[in-house]
Design a protein around this motif. Structure first.
Motif, PDB file in Angstrom:
ATOM      1  N   LEU A   4      -3.843 -18.086 -54.378  1.00  0.00           N
ATOM      2  CA  LEU A   4      -2.937 -19.166 -54.766  1.00  0.00           C
ATOM      3  C   LEU A   4      -3.692 -20.478 -54.916  1.00  0.00           C
ATOM      4  N   LYS A   5      -3.168 -21.368 -55.732  1.00  0.00           N
ATOM      5  CA  LYS A   5      -3.755 -22.696 -55.916  1.00  0.00           C
ATOM      6  C   LYS A   5      -3.394 -23.559 -54.705  1.00  0.00           C
ATOM      7  N   ILE A   6      -4.375 -24.225 -54.137  1.00  0.00           N
ATOM      8  CA  ILE A   6      -4.159 -25.067 -52.958  1.00  0.00           C
ATOM      9  C   ILE A   6      -3.889 -26.504 -53.401  1.00  0.00           C
ATOM     10  N   ASP A  35      -0.320 -13.176 -49.948  1.00  0.00           N
ATOM     11  CA  ASP A  35      -1.087 -14.049 -50.844  1.00  0.00           C
ATOM     12  C   ASP A  35      -1.709 -15.216 -50.077  1.00  0.00           C
ATOM     13  N   MET A  36      -0.987 -15.760 -49.098  1.00  0.00           N
ATOM     14  CA  MET A  36      -1.517 -16.867 -48.304  1.00  0.00           C
ATOM     15  C   MET A  36      -2.709 -16.412 -47.463  1.00  0.00           C
ATOM     16  N   THR A  39      -5.620 -16.037 -49.761  1.00  0.00           N
ATOM     17  CA  THR A  39      -6.090 -17.365 -50.156  1.00  0.00           C
ATOM     18  C   THR A  39      -6.869 -18.019 -49.024  1.00  0.00           C
ATOM     19  N   LEU A  48      -3.428 -21.930 -43.058  1.00  0.00           N
ATOM     20  CA  LEU A  48      -2.877 -22.373 -44.323  1.00  0.00           C
ATOM     21  C   LEU A  48      -1.354 -22.408 -44.202  1.00  0.00           C
ATOM     22  N   GLN A  52       0.931 -26.078 -48.576  1.00  0.00           N
ATOM     23  CA  GLN A  52      -0.407 -26.219 -49.148  1.00  0.00           C
ATOM     24  C   GLN A  52      -0.609 -25.337 -50.377  1.00  0.00           C
ATOM     25  N   VAL A  53       0.268 -24.350 -50.562  1.00  0.00           N
ATOM     26  CA  VAL A  53       0.202 -23.506 -51.759  1.00  0.00           C
ATOM     27  C   VAL A  53       1.448 -23.732 -52.614  1.00  0.00           C
ATOM     28  N   HIS A  54       1.980 -24.957 -52.537  1.00  0.00           N
ATOM     29  CA  HIS A  54       3.074 -25.421 -53.398  1.00  0.00           C
ATOM     30  C   HIS A  54       4.408 -24.736 -53.117  1.00  0.00           C
ATOM     31  N   SER A 104      -6.645 -28.727 -47.934  1.00  0.00           N
ATOM     32  CA  SER A 104      -6.103 -29.661 -48.926  1.00  0.00           C
ATOM     33  C   SER A 104      -6.958 -30.919 -49.075  1.00  0.00           C
TER      34      SER A 104
END
Length: 135
Positions: A4-6, A35-36, A39, A48, A52-54, A104
């Motif tokens: 995932l995008k952070i 997924d987290m 990531t 995480l 932080q992953v939206h 982040s």
């Protein structure tokens, strides 16, 4: 599973209050957790949070790899752990300063005041933890 995008410091998702997870066992939550974890491991992080992953939910994953703990009763290595809808209780007023980093805010570390001990009924995928040292 997916990396995932952070979200980076200053992103609005990091500034809003996260919502409770309505159904911790829902398939989309299980997928998010997987997924987290992937990531977090890919970024070589120790923890995480969903924002932080939206994803503005009260959920975080963490791990304590070997060599990252101090010798004390109850401390030690801990594998990937999932915490959903935590309600923290501070067990005493003792606070400590610890060096920490944040996925982040890449490349920057700082001393952060933390309560020395926190207690919460933590529900993980594998077990229930009733007292967690904050170190």
């Amino acid at each position: 599973m997916a990396i995932l995008k952070i979200a980076r410091m200053g992103h609005p998702v990091l500034l809003q209050r996260a919502e409770r997870v309505a159904d911790p066992g829902a398939p989309e939550i299980r997928r998010l957790v997987q997924d987290m974890i992937e990531t977090m491991e890919d970024a070589q992080g120790a923890g995480l949070a969903a924002p932080q992953v939206h994803v503005p939910l009260r959920l975080f994953v963490f791990r304590v790899p070997p060599g990252r703990t101090e010798p004390a009763e109850g401390d030690g290595e801990m594998g990937n752990t999932v915490v959903i809808n935590p309600d923290l209780e501070f067990l005493d007023d003792d606070m400590v300063l610890r060096w920490e980093g944040c996925l982040s805010i890449p490349g920057i570390r700082g001393k952060v005041p933390r309560y020395n001990r926190e207690g919460t009924p933590l529900q993980s995928r594998r077990s229930c933890v009733t007292d967690l040292r904050a170190r």
